[in-house]
Write an enzyme that holds these catalytic residues in place. Sequence first.
Site, mmCIF file in Angstrom:
data_model
loop_
_atom_site.group_PDB
_atom_site.id
_atom_site.type_symbol
_atom_site.label_atom_id
_atom_site.label_comp_id
_atom_site.label_asym_id
_atom_site.label_seq_id
_atom_site.Cartn_x
_atom_site.Cartn_y
_atom_site.Cartn_z
ATOM 1 N N GLY A 160 12.563 -73.769 47.896
ATOM 2 C CA GLY A 160 13.668 -74.354 48.671
ATOM 3 C C GLY A 160 13.034 -75.341 49.654
ATOM 4 N N ILE A 162 12.175 -75.058 52.642
ATOM 5 C CA ILE A 162 10.966 -74.735 53.411
ATOM 6 C C ILE A 162 9.581 -74.678 52.461
ATOM 7 C CG2 ILE A 162 9.970 -72.744 54.836
ATOM 8 C CD1 ILE A 162 13.033 -72.097 55.577
ATOM 9 N N ARG A 182 13.772 -69.511 41.011
ATOM 10 C CA ARG A 182 14.695 -69.317 40.056
ATOM 11 C C ARG A 182 14.550 -70.548 38.924
ATOM 12 N NH1 ARG A 182 19.860 -68.186 43.582
ATOM 13 N NH2 ARG A 182 18.605 -69.799 44.657
ATOM 14 N N ILE A 242 7.371 -65.114 55.688
ATOM 15 C CA ILE A 242 8.251 -65.688 56.537
ATOM 16 C C ILE A 242 9.657 -65.705 56.304
ATOM 17 C CG2 ILE A 242 6.160 -67.238 57.512
ATOM 18 C CD1 ILE A 242 7.300 -69.500 55.899
ATOM 19 N N ARG A 244 12.359 -62.891 55.044
ATOM 20 C CA ARG A 244 13.244 -61.522 55.588
ATOM 21 C C ARG A 244 12.389 -60.415 55.422
ATOM 22 N NH1 ARG A 244 15.105 -64.977 58.209
ATOM 23 N NH2 ARG A 244 17.093 -65.269 58.807
ATOM 24 N N GLU A 273 13.422 -55.272 63.287
ATOM 25 C CA GLU A 273 12.448 -56.241 63.987
ATOM 26 C C GLU A 273 13.087 -56.046 65.671
ATOM 27 O OE1 GLU A 273 13.229 -60.330 63.173
ATOM 28 O OE2 GLU A 273 12.279 -60.250 61.111
ATOM 29 N N HIS A 292 9.140 -63.110 64.526
ATOM 30 C CA HIS A 292 10.001 -64.029 64.034
ATOM 31 C C HIS A 292 10.245 -65.280 64.658
ATOM 32 C CE1 HIS A 292 13.995 -63.749 61.284
ATOM 33 N NE2 HIS A 292 13.754 -65.069 61.572
ATOM 34 N N GLY A 294 9.455 -68.135 63.136
ATOM 35 C CA GLY A 294 9.803 -69.280 62.057
ATOM 36 C C GLY A 294 10.127 -70.737 62.820
#
Length: 328
Positions: A160, A162, A182, A242, A244, A273, A292, A294
């Site tokens: 995607g 990112i 995909r 990075i 989930r 988390e 987390h 990111g």
Amino acid sequence: MEGPELPGLLVNEVGGILGILEAHLPFLKKHFHLITMKEFLESKERFSAKVKAIYVWWHKPVIDRELLDSLPDLKVIANSGVGMDHLDLKLISGYGVRMANAPHAVCSSTADIGMALLLTAARRLIEGCQIAVSPDTKHFSSNWLGEDVTGATLGIIGMGSIGYKIAQRAKAFEMKILYHNRNRRKEDEERLVGACYCPKIEDLLQESDFVMVVVSLTPQTYRLIGKKELELMKPTATLINISRGPVIDQDMLVEALQSGIIKGAVMDVTYPEPLPRDHPLLKLKNVIITPHLGARTTKTAFMITEEAVANILAALNGLPMPNEVLPG
Ligand SMILES: O=C(O)[C@H](O)CO
């Protein structure tokens, strides 16, 4: 003379650990009357008809049936990130409430973290820092070696926005890039020159020195990386997550790390988390865990708020939302 009443925006709290940032207040207050969850819960009759929108910042407030039932004029929920896995999209849309995320704001800083973590693992930066500051260190050893990223193969799972930005960065480090997605992204391949599509995730896992997981968490990606996938990876490879936590089967990961099936893992995300303090992942030397991080930069945080405001205002004015997320 008083101006028109601003629409009510419900937020978890202002400041504090789980609150929106105080630095964003002047911008938010230009457009909305801010109502915190505390104020709302203390005086529901006063606020329930005023709340037109909710800003979910760092997964709070929790959107459940009870909250939705108490907000008859709620029109829109804006999320402060790209991942919507903490929101029950079907439930929310069943109330006629629209939803949006912030995909553009987060992509560069999240890609930066991916690359930073990859380099940290490859060059053993955490251990290096410990050696540099340890009172036991008398000499810096010439036998203490990391790995080159130049020429190494990076497998990106999830191309995607990112994933694409990670590939751009990895190209600048002269890495060979494989990706699994995909759908094949031919345009991205042209722009990235040399990035190879692996229709089968197995091929990517077998060939990569670093595997970076960047997919969203959905029923299809839950435990995408389990025992079988870890066993396909090279024993010299490092897994970086990075996306989930639940995308990786953590119990299988612990086993793979303990038995040398893979060399190491870097996790910016886990489940839960934070991990319980006695979790086996926290005891392993070949694991790096970050909290987390990111999208957590000052500029990105503000861009997220700008993106949320644009979405909310569009929804309240009956316009197309720039980043509407539909259920299912
Ligand atoms: O989803 C995102 O954008 C980040 O992980 C922040 O939650």
